[in-house]
Design an enzyme around this catalytic site. Structure first.
Site, PDB file in Angstrom:
ATOM      1  N   GLY A  94      -1.372   2.676  -7.096  1.00 19.36           N
ATOM      2  CA  GLY A  94      -2.124   2.929  -8.331  1.00 19.36           C
ATOM      3  C   GLY A  94      -1.520   4.071  -9.136  1.00 19.36           C
ATOM      4  O   GLY A  94      -1.440   4.012 -10.365  1.00 19.36           O
ATOM      5  N   HIS A 154      -2.696  -3.929 -10.847  1.00 21.60           N
ATOM      6  CA  HIS A 154      -3.390  -2.719 -11.311  1.00 21.60           C
ATOM      7  C   HIS A 154      -3.736  -2.861 -12.787  1.00 21.60           C
ATOM      8  O   HIS A 154      -2.916  -3.327 -13.583  1.00 21.60           O
ATOM      9  CB  HIS A 154      -2.520  -1.480 -11.110  1.00 21.60           C
ATOM     10  N   CYS A 192      -4.603   6.469  -4.269  1.00 21.41           N
ATOM     11  CA  CYS A 192      -3.966   5.150  -4.204  1.00 21.41           C
ATOM     12  C   CYS A 192      -2.524   5.321  -4.681  1.00 21.41           C
ATOM     13  O   CYS A 192      -2.291   5.654  -5.845  1.00 21.41           O
ATOM     14  CB  CYS A 192      -4.727   4.153  -5.074  1.00 21.41           C
ATOM     15  N   GLU A 221     -10.436   0.618  -5.771  1.00 19.85           N
ATOM     16  CA  GLU A 221      -9.454  -0.272  -5.156  1.00 19.85           C
ATOM     17  C   GLU A 221     -10.022  -1.659  -4.855  1.00 19.85           C
ATOM     18  O   GLU A 221     -11.133  -1.770  -4.320  1.00 19.85           O
ATOM     19  CB  GLU A 221      -8.943   0.323  -3.839  1.00 19.85           C
ATOM     20  N   CYS A 265       0.860  -1.177   0.000  1.00 21.08           N
ATOM     21  CA  CYS A 265       0.000   0.000   0.000  1.00 21.08           C
ATOM     22  C   CYS A 265       0.903   1.236   0.000  1.00 21.08           C
ATOM     23  O   CYS A 265       1.680   1.438   0.939  1.00 21.08           O
ATOM     24  CB  CYS A 265      -0.885  -0.018   1.252  1.00 21.08           C
TER      25      CYS A 265
END
Ligand SMILES: N[C@@H](CCC[C@H](N)C(=O)O)C(=O)O
Length: 279
Positions: A227, A166, A224, A215, A75
């Protein structure tokens, strides 16, 4: 038993941080994490993050449960929050300390800056279909600008793993994307055996992209980090972006660079404490 927590956010992507330095087992279960993340009946958050003892020579280990209880590999916004949280626990908030953090996606290196921002060495992007993972192409091939049928429409997608998966689509206008409706259909599409995070990108300039995200395990969030990194890499692979760009998210901007020198991705952005308490 009461559990102490501190709430942080990175551009509105918010997390419940737990000081788990005395044990290698997370202090709460995935089921409890779901309850803590509930915005009506709990503390509220996009995930629960644990600061655990380091492994294999690292300073700390980060684990995270999404708000649906699933465990992602990494993350980006969360690791910036974790770095600030640890610095506060160690009484080093006002220094430029760098940490080596063990994650399920490998070792990440966040460095605190004096202006309050955190720069993270996010490692190498993974581009092969088998690494993402997706069945959109043979396992040893990249997934760049390939058609994917979702909600009765064909989308041109590029897939990138920053340790977590992703799926990126470049569009004319991110505001016009019905994210709430199509996000879950991307996330659970059969070509993504471990589900996927989904980003829609509007190119304002090659060094300024606008992004909205659905997400995996958390739904629509304000930002994100992984991302944004994956989207910049997808932009370079498709010729839509420079190697260094500002990514504007609903919660604010991140600075992302895919270094030509070492091929690693670097992310810079804020991490802010909101409040602390116990449950
Ligand atoms: N918000 C995060 C990503 C959190 C994990 C993601 N939901 C997944 O399941 O992969 C970020 O800032 O990177």
């Amino acid at each position: 038993m009461a559990i102490e927590f501190t709430k942080y956010h990175g551009l509105g992507n918010d997390f419940i941080l737990i000081d788990n330095r005395s044990s290698s087992d997370p202090a709460v279960t995935p089921e409890q994490a779901v309850k803590l993340c509930d915005r009506h009946f709990g503390i509220g958050g996009d995930g629960v993050i644990f600061a655990l003892p380091g492994q294999d020579g690292t300073d700390y280990t980060m684990r995270i449960f999404n708000s649906d209880g699933s465990e992602p590999e990494m993350c980006g916004n969360g690791i910036r929050c974790l770095a600030r949280f640890i610095a506060e626990l160690e009484g080093r908030s006002d220094s430029t300390v760098e940490y080596r953090i063990h994650t399920l996606a490998g070792v990440m290196k966040p460095q605190l800056r004096l202006d309050g921002q955190v720069t993270v060495d996010m490692g190498l992007p993974r581009l092969l279909a088998g690494e993402i993972p997706t069945t959109l192409a043979p396992a040893d091939q990249k997934v760049i600008d390939l058609p994917l049928s979702v909600a009765g429409k064909s989308w041109q997608v590029t897939c990138v793993s920053m340790g977590n998966p992703h799926c990126i689509t470049f569009v004319e206008d991110v505001a016009a994307i019905p994210l709430e409706n199509i996000g879950p259909q991307f996330e659970h599409h059969s070509v993504f055996p471990q589900r996927t995070n989904t980003e829609f990108i509007q190119v304002v300039r090659k060094d300024y992209l606008k992004m909205r995200v659905w997400e995996r395990g958390a739904g629509i969030t304000l930002a994100c980090g992984t991302g944004a990194c994956a989207s910049l890499v997808a932009g370079v692979l498709t010729g839509m972006s420079d190697r260094k760009a500002t990514i504007e998210l609903p919660g604010g901007p991140l600075e992302i660079e895919w270094s030509e020198l070492d091929q690693r991705v670097y992310m810079t952005g804020p991490a802010e404490k909101v409040f602390a308490g116990s449950v």
